[in-house]
Design a protein around this motif. Structure first.
Motif, PDB file in Angstrom:
ATOM      1  N   PRO A 139       6.124 -29.698  13.921  1.00  0.00           N
ATOM      2  CA  PRO A 139       4.988 -28.773  14.135  1.00  0.00           C
ATOM      3  C   PRO A 139       5.310 -27.776  15.242  1.00  0.00           C
ATOM      4  O   PRO A 139       6.008 -28.100  16.208  1.00  0.00           O
ATOM      5  N   LEU A 140       4.818 -26.554  15.091  1.00  0.00           N
ATOM      6  CA  LEU A 140       5.050 -25.533  16.109  1.00  0.00           C
ATOM      7  C   LEU A 140       4.139 -25.803  17.293  1.00  0.00           C
ATOM      8  O   LEU A 140       3.007 -26.255  17.125  1.00  0.00           O
ATOM      9  N   PRO A 141       4.604 -25.580  18.530  1.00  0.00           N
ATOM     10  CA  PRO A 141       3.763 -25.882  19.698  1.00  0.00           C
ATOM     11  C   PRO A 141       2.518 -24.987  19.707  1.00  0.00           C
ATOM     12  O   PRO A 141       2.605 -23.803  19.432  1.00  0.00           O
ATOM     13  N   LYS A 142       1.388 -25.593  20.013  1.00  0.00           N
ATOM     14  CA  LYS A 142       0.133 -24.834  20.044  1.00  0.00           C
ATOM     15  C   LYS A 142      -0.161 -24.352  21.457  1.00  0.00           C
ATOM     16  O   LYS A 142      -0.933 -23.437  21.661  1.00  0.00           O
ATOM     17  N   PHE A 143       0.454 -25.015  22.437  1.00  0.00           N
ATOM     18  CA  PHE A 143       0.178 -24.652  23.830  1.00  0.00           C
ATOM     19  C   PHE A 143       1.455 -24.162  24.494  1.00  0.00           C
ATOM     20  O   PHE A 143       2.536 -24.630  24.135  1.00  0.00           O
TER      21      PHE A 143
END
Lengths: 831, 346
Positions: A735-739
């Protein structure tokens, strides 16, 4: 095998069939035609001249000055003056004249010229100058019937020939390989039968009975014949007296010349004629020189010797079959006659040998002595013993026709032979089913009959097909052979094409091929490598340079060249052989090959050596300058490529181990190929520890020197078989980092021998779950790093899941990292 | 700098003077200077506005308005002139730009697939699209599969035609002389009906020259099924040729001798490169493409298949030859020579 059109027309009516059409027919229905050549087309360009006068050349002893009439009106109404060097030129002769402007074979253009000061307006030709043969003792003297001034070809009937469309004869060259299974096609008669079947052209009857000659022969005291070996199936010996040997008639000479057979004298020419006519070799002995009135056929004794016709003394052994008179060898059976008993110009009494020998025996002798003759080639094809009887009659009748005074004095016939003629069952429906073509029964019967086969129809619908001896020894042994006979005579062009119909099921997945293709595409695309394919042989000089002369390998018994006996054990050695030649032209060489290697020491129960499927790659470049980045050398570059390839293969590298570790931990063989640098090498393992998927090495400097290579060279091998059996690591998305995270550089001074993997492990450990990316951007191992130390600098990307990274996260990471570094005997230098 | 004086110029004059100077400015630097002079701190406008409170009350409003009006008009003019100058600059740049596409540029480092690989892949794609499996077999082969199983017993003269490399004195191992040994290997593994091709390396003990090699590549084809006829063989090979040469080529079958097929053929196609004869077709207008035939019953039997129930056909394509035809390679030795100057071209 050369087929003369004129010769063939002695057997079958070729009216309306041009040589080109004949060649095409044979191509489509019988055998492979390699060429069609005009024989002596020059005869259309040279004219018949009449020598009016011969005078001595004023200035040369061996030359004469002739006045030659070359036409009713001559040229400009006068006879031509021609200088001639032949001793046999004489006034009154009809001769072949090449006028000025005529081109002769061999790119000779005749010009008006002065020869020793005397003008010459053409040339009086010898047979050789006309490309007829190699007769060059003098000019060719034509029969008186030749018409002065006309092309020589137009007078062909005068010398027993007939010109056909622009040449004395046409010659069709047949590929011998396409006749391997057809003993019946090694003579003109067999081809005549083919034309008869293809074109329905009338086949002229050929009487092959001895008839009256036999009557007389049988009254004579026959030769004492003893056949002591099963290798001789049949031996016929016909004694003929009252022969006047000498030059053969022109018709015979020109037929032989057309098919490339040099005329010698009547007896030799007839012997050759019978062979080329019926396909049955035979031999003529001069009766005078046979020591005994007996013939014995036996295997040679060890080191028995015989001087063959070509004057070479042959050392023989128990595998060679001999014809002996009394006990003295006089011929090498089926291969060549002996020199001592050959016919001479004054031979008048002969013994004609016609025999059948076992093909394998003749072939072995011919092969061992490298003495492939027209005779041995035919015996190898398995001639029917019946043909021998026919050839005896053919020879005797031809000779008697030419010399009616010849008498047959005895005939002997021995050998335990049987007639190979047989009967084969044939289902006409099967013919149609296999060919995929509607052919009526009547047509099938017609074809078989024209080919000389007999047909008997049974009530069951099945036929009995009688195969004559000449077709029964080889190619007509099962029903399907008869299907071919019908198919080829009907012509395959008559068979309609049909699509294959089958259930639509996908072929099974071919994982090996998919893997190899993916690797090839990756290497040739992304990595800019060139694919090569090599010989499977490892030449001896290369094996010596690589230090692998002692390695077990499959060896061919009969290599194509000295030192080319080794079959490679793997692919990498082949690439190493390409290194030096390619580096001569380019500073960077990036090559790979997918191929096979063979290891005989690991053979299976059938004796098949272990086959290894390998992708080897080679990477050569100039040595990096001092101060270059740590990963600019060939070895780290190759390592990165191998890692990428294994990722593409779905089996990413989990661990790199040294051969020493592999041997200690997993019991793998500890020996390295000699070209592998003993220290700078490694093995890649995937998810299963101890299963080597790829090997990687720098070229050993000693081998590099032997190869004459100064570049930086790395070699890697991917083991396709191991890759295919290794479990595949599934690719799962991350998953791509959200933060937002943070990126920081850390420099660490560590013990020089500590593997980088341990340092990375420490960083990941210090970051807990936060380390998302890690990249070494500098490695320093120089003096300033301190004794026994190296300095490693990494960029670390820290990201926390579900929250923004706080300053204290970074602080804690660095504190933990400092402790980890210390635990490893190093320190965190800079953050 | 304009010091406030008694003789302050009238607003319209100031405006005209400002606009005129903006209009004649030649560079953005000049525009910046004008901007400072009029609109900057302590500039003309600022001075005007600073003087407003000292004016009589009834004049203040008009003076303020006038100064602000002057300010906005000048600002507008400055911006307009700046856009204009930028346009001019861009036009000049575009007018002066050029590119010589013929000037060489360093090419990127690229790799290549061997031409044989490219041709093999193309053929594999054609046959797999027709439902053929791709099989493989060993290069070091048992003489049994290379000969006996293919109806070529010991002492058969056809063995000589093969110029075999023998791998042992006993004559039990050879370097395969053709891809045909995979025929019986396939029959042992697969149940009919099946269709398969076998690309691979083969060997002949032969002296090399520009057109002869001791090592070359072939592709075997094998189809076994019920009711397979010569017609199917012709149809299959015509389809294949249409795909390879991308057009219909006239073909002909003529007799050819191979012990493992009966009847046996040579398939010729009209030369795709000429109409009247050329060096490729040796002036004959036909090129010999593919030996083929109906599988010999003895071969089916060797593979454990009943020849009365099943029939089949087989063919052999010369991959090296097709590759040479495709790229007009005139020396077969280049194919396995490993010279980068050759490989780089593909």
């Amino acid at each position: 095998m050369k087929i003369s059109y004129r010769w063939l027309s002695r057997h079958v009516d070729l009216t309306g069939l041009s040589p080109q059409e004949l060649a095409n027919d044979l191509t489509l229905h019988t055998a492979e035609v390699e060429g069609l050549h005009a024989f002596a087309p020059v005869l259309e360009r040279v004219v018949v001249g009449h020598v009016l006068e011969r005078a001595k050349h004023p200035d040369a002893d061996k030359l004469s000055v002739c006045r030659v009439e070359v036409g009713p009106a001559g040229v400009a109404g006068e006879a031509l003056q021609i200088v001639c060097g032949a001793p046999n030129v004489a006034a009154g002769q009809r001769v072949a004249v090449a006028l000025a402007g005529t081109e002769l074979p061999g790119d000779v253009k005749i010009k008006k010229s002065k020869i020793r000061g005397v003008e010459s307006n053409g040339m009086i030709c010898s047979e050789r100058e006309l490309g007829l043969g190699d007769e060059h003792n003098g000019i060719w003297v034509l029969p008186e019937a030749a018409t002065i001034g006309r092309p020589v070809l137009a007078s062909a009937p005068a010398f027993g020939a007939s010109g056909i469309a622009g040449a004395l004869d046409w010659v069709i060259e047949i590929d011998n390989k396409s006749l391997t299974h057809r003993p019946d096609l090694w003579g003109h008669r067999g081809f005549a039968r083919e034309v008869h079947a293809i074109r329905a052209a009338a086949l002229r009857p050929l009487d092959l009975e001895l008839g009256a000659l036999a009557q007389r022969a049988r009254t004579g005291q026959p030769f004492d014949l003893r056949v002591d070996s099963p290798a001789c199936l049949r031996y016929l010996a016909l004694e003929l007296d009252g022969v006047a040997n000498g030059r053969s008639p022109d018709w015979l000479r020109f037929l032989l010349l057309a098919v490339g057979q040099r005329p010698i004298d009547l007896l030799v020419d007839l012997s050759n004629f019978v062979m080329l006519d019926l396909g049955q070799p035979n031999h003529v002995f001069d009766r005078r020189n046979l020591p005994r009135r007996s013939i014995e056929v036996r295997m040679a004794r060890p080191h028995e010797r015989l001087t063959t016709l070509d004057g070479i003394a042959r050392d023989l052994g128990p595998d060679d079959l001999l014809i002996c008179s009394g006990d003295a060898p006089v011929a090498l059976a089926g291969v060549m006659g002996g020199d001592a008993c050959k016919v001479a110009p004054d031979t008048s009494s002969i013994l004609l040998e016609v025999a059948s020998f076992q093909p394998a025996v003749v072939r072995r002798t011919a092969q061992r002595l490298a003495l492939r003759t027209d005779a041995s080639a035919r015996f190898e094809k398995n001639l029917a013993p019946t043909l021998a009887g026919e050839a005896v009659a053919h020879f005797a009748r031809l000779l008697a026709e030419l010399q009616p005074e010849v008498r047959a004095t005895s005939l002997a016939d021995a050998g335990a032979w049987t007639d190979p003629a047989r009967t084969l069952p044939l289902r006409p429906a099967r013919v149609r089913a296999l060919l995929g073509c509607e052919i009526p029964d009547a047509r099938i019967e017609e074809i078989l009959t024209r080919l000389g086969l007999g047909v008997v129809k049974r009530t069951s619908g099945e036929w009995d097909v009688r195969i004559p001896a000449i077709r029964a020894t080889k190619d007509l042994t099962i029903e399907q052979d008869l299907v071919e006979e019908i198919g080829r005579i009907v012509g395959y062009a008559a068979i309609p094409e049909r699509p294959l119909v089958a259930p639509l099921t996908p072929a099974p997945r071919d994982e090996r091929r998919e893997l190899v293709r993916a690797l090839q595409d990756r290497l040739s695309g992304t990595h800019a490598f060139h694919e090569t394919l090599s010989y499977s042989f490892l030449p001896e000089p290369l094996a010596a340079q690589l230090g692998v002369l002692g390695d077990p390998c499959v060896e061919v018994v009969n290599p194509v060249a000295e030192g080319w006996q080794r079959v490679r054990r793997g692919v990498a050695t082949s690439l190493l052989g390409l290194l030096e030649p390619n580096l001569r032209h380019a500073p960077v060489v990036q090559l790979y090959e997918v191929g096979k290697g063979y290891q005989p020491e690991r053979a299976n129960a059938h004796g098949e050596p272990l086959e290894l499927h390998e992708l080897a790659l080679l990477c050569a470049q100039p040595r990096p300058a001092s101060g270059a980045r740590h990963d600019e050398g060939a070895l780290p570059r190759a390592k990165a490529i191998v890692e990428d390839l294994l990722r593409v293969a779905g089996r990413p590298v989990r661990t790199w181990i040294t051969p020493h570790e592999a041997s200690a931990a997993h019991g793998l063989p500890a020996t390295l190929p000699p070209w592998v640098h003993p220290k700078r090498c490694a093995l890649a393992c995937g998810e299963q520890a101890g299963v080597v998927l790829a090997s990687l090495a720098e070229l050993d400097p000693r081998v590099a020197r032997a190869l004459g290579v100064a570049s930086d060279v790395a070699i890697a091998s991917l083991w396709i078989d191991a890759l295919l059996t290794a479990p595949r690591t599934p690719v799962h998305y991350e998953p791509l980092p959200k933060f937002p995270g943070t990126r920081l550089d850390v420099a660490m001074s560590m013990p020089a021998e500590l593997p980088a993997a341990r340092v990375e492990q420490a960083i990941r450990g210090a970051g807990k779950e936060l380390v998302r990316r890690l990249r070494l951007f500098d490695l320093y191992e120089g003096e300033k790093a301190g004794p026994g130390r190296k300095s490693l600098a990494y960029t670390v990307e820290l990201v926390a899941e579900g929250r923004t990274l706080a300053e204290k996260d970074t602080q804690r990471f660095l504190e933990r990292l400092a402790r980890e570094a210390e635990a490893l005997g190093g320190e965190l230098r800079r953050a | 700098m304009h010091e406030p004086t008694q003789a302050q110029p009238a607003l319209p004059e100031l405006l005209n003077d400002g606009l005129a100077r903006v209009a004649t400015a030649r560079t953005t630097d000049e525009l910046r200077a004008l901007e400072r002079e009029f609109l900057g701190k302590g500039g003309v406008i600022a001075t005007l506005l600073a003087a407003v409170p000292s004016l009589p009350a009834e004049q203040r409003r008009a003076a303020g308005q006038g100064a602000n009006e002057l300010k906005s008009k000048l600002a507008e003019a400055l911006a307009a002139r700046e856009r204009e100058l930028q346009e001019q600059h861009l036009s000049a740049e575009l007018a002066g730009a050029s590119f010589d596409p013929t000037l060489p540029a360093t090419p990127p480092r690229t790799g290549s697939l061997h031409p044989l690989t490219q041709v093999t892949r193309e053929l594999e794609a054609i046959f797999t699209s027709m439902g053929y499996a791709i099989l493989d077999g060993p290069e070091v082969e048992r003489a049994y599969y290379n000969f006996e199983a293919l109806n070529i017993p010991a002492d058969h003269p056809a063995r000589e035609m093969h110029d075999t490399f023998w791998c042992d004195r006993a004559g039990s191992l050879v370097l395969r002389t053709h891809t045909s040994p995979v025929q019986v290997r396939a029959m042992e593994r697969l149940k009919p009906p099946f269709r398969a091709i076998v690309p691979g390396k083969v060997f002949r003990q032969e002296t090399t020259d520009a057109s002869h090699e001791h090592t070359f590549h072939q592709m075997e084809g094998l189809v076994v099924g019920e009711g397979i006829t010569v017609g199917h063989l012709i149809g299959t090979l015509k389809t294949f040729l249409r795909e390879v040469f991308r057009r219909d080529l006239e073909v002909r079958l003529r007799p050819g001798y191979f012990p493992f097929v009966e009847p046996g053929f040579e398939l010729d196609a009209r030369c795709p490169f000429c109409t009247k004869g050329c060096s490729v077709c040796k002036q004959s207008t036909w090129i010999e493409l593919c030996p083929c035939g109906m599988v010999h019953p003895n071969v089916l039997r060797a593979g454990g298949i009943d020849p009365e129930r099943w029939t089949g056909f087989a063919f052999g394509l010369g991959l090296s030859r097709l590759t040479m035809l495709r790229y007009r390679i005139d020396d077969v030795r280049h194919l396995l020579g490993g010279d980068l100057r050759f490989l780089e071209q593909f």
